[in-house]
Write an enzyme that holds these catalytic residues in place. Sequence first.
Site, PDB file in Angstrom:
ATOM      1  N   CYS A 277      -9.310  17.318  10.082  1.00 35.29           N
ATOM      2  CA  CYS A 277      -9.752  15.966   9.693  1.00 35.29           C
ATOM      3  C   CYS A 277      -8.605  14.968   9.802  1.00 35.29           C
ATOM      4  CB  CYS A 277     -10.283  15.994   8.261  1.00 35.29           C
ATOM      5  SG  CYS A 277     -10.804  14.369   7.647  1.00 35.29           S
TER       6      CYS A 277
ATOM      7  N   CYS B 104      -6.551  20.003   4.603  1.00 39.24           N
ATOM      8  CA  CYS B 104      -7.000  18.884   5.435  1.00 39.24           C
ATOM      9  C   CYS B 104      -7.670  19.374   6.722  1.00 39.24           C
ATOM     10  CB  CYS B 104      -5.821  17.985   5.802  1.00 39.24           C
ATOM     11  SG  CYS B 104      -5.236  16.946   4.448  1.00 39.24           S
TER      12      CYS B 104
ATOM     13  N   ASP C  77       6.264   7.374 -12.394  1.00 39.67           N
ATOM     14  CA  ASP C  77       6.377   6.519 -11.211  1.00 39.67           C
ATOM     15  C   ASP C  77       7.676   5.723 -11.120  1.00 39.67           C
ATOM     16  OD1 ASP C  77       5.481   5.462  -8.783  1.00 39.67           O
ATOM     17  OD2 ASP C  77       4.604   3.725  -9.749  1.00 39.67           O
TER      18      ASP C  77
ATOM     19  N   CYS D  55      -7.505   4.450   3.223  1.00 42.49           N
ATOM     20  CA  CYS D  55      -7.229   5.854   3.555  1.00 42.49           C
ATOM     21  C   CYS D  55      -7.678   6.787   2.434  1.00 42.49           C
ATOM     22  CB  CYS D  55      -5.748   6.063   3.874  1.00 42.49           C
ATOM     23  SG  CYS D  55      -4.602   5.728   2.520  1.00 42.49           S
TER      24      CYS D  55
ATOM     25  N   CYS E 238      -6.710   3.532   8.750  1.00 45.66           N
ATOM     26  CA  CYS E 238      -5.651   2.577   8.402  1.00 45.66           C
ATOM     27  C   CYS E 238      -5.732   1.323   9.270  1.00 45.66           C
ATOM     28  CB  CYS E 238      -4.280   3.233   8.562  1.00 45.66           C
ATOM     29  SG  CYS E 238      -2.926   2.110   8.126  1.00 45.66           S
TER      30      CYS E 238
END
Length: 393
Positions: free
Chosen positions: A191, A188, A134, A244, A198
Amino acid sequence: MRPERLKQHLTERARALGFDALAVTRPEAVPDLGPRLAAWLEAGHQGTMGWMETTAERRADPRTLWPEVRSIVMLGMNYGPDEDPLEAIRRRTKAAISVYAQGRDYHDVIKGRLKELAGVLASQAGDDVKVFVDTAPVMEKPLAQAAGIGWQGKHTVLVSRALGNWLFLGAIFTTAELPVDAPEGDHCGSCRRCLDACPTNAFPAPYVLDSRRCISYLTIEHAGPIPEDLRTGIGNRVYGCDDCLAVCPWNKFAHAAREQKLAARRDLASLPLADLARLDDAAFRALFAGTPIKRTGRDRFVRNVLVAIGNSGEPALVEVARERLDDASPLVRGMAVWALARLLPPEAFETLRTARVDAESDAHVRAEWRSRPIGAGTIREADQGRGPAARRV
């Protein structure tokens, strides 16, 4: 050791170390990384995260970061919650803290285990290795998709058919030539639950995140006052946002894992806003020692808490907000003003403003005082988490 056997050995060792997925890709596997990143930066979606621009060249091509790399081992660690994170946003006088932050800092947890696994690879193959978690300019999500661990959903988070989207990612770069895995396709479909969930409309289009509107960015990365038009959408989310992620249908395959892997702290799941608003720097550091929250700093965190207090609709928190009007941090004082404008009747706020505005030394805080008071009577249904967006969740 033959490359196939070495990869199998690494997979077995990774499982023993707590990783849930291991897959391999090549550094050149995502040739469109550069153009995609450039377009995102050109749109200004990075907000104040200037390092995204300064490290763009290295992010665009792993070989720029380390020219000798031949294989990239991508690893995923499941941190699935053991209860619905959306329950926390319904407790308006308590703090909602993102699931990943309710335990030991994942950078520390994963990096130590990655180093151990990389040591196995180096000793068995005799090749060089580097580990990244990260903080380095590595585009983990596109590389994880190229390796087949999952795909980047419409909310830009990596989604796994086997593990949902509660995944920490890490990478081992190596000069070893390892067998690669097939990339994962997009599943996905039509969808859009993540987009509709959000609270601040941070997705201008599917697969595009505008960080400047994202609650995780606003409560963690953003250093200044939170833009006024986004404050009500934050609700009681004082550190990050899971909305989300939490609504993704693929989470039906996820399983709770954070207890044993990240030393999850139950006490962080439902902290009273009143207690958090009264934290001084020493108390803040003590409470959040070892967690990612500590890196945000006390002033920024209490700013978030005061936004949550302003959204609570709870008159009992007026005195807590009033106490912060004398805080040493202008960032905190400004949000205390906004919280009081939300909770007090207009006439009471006007009296308080008249008494204090001229004595305020900071221009931003004076601007908060001089803004038209909203008043408790105008806290809308949507602000309380019961509006259309909440119903879609």
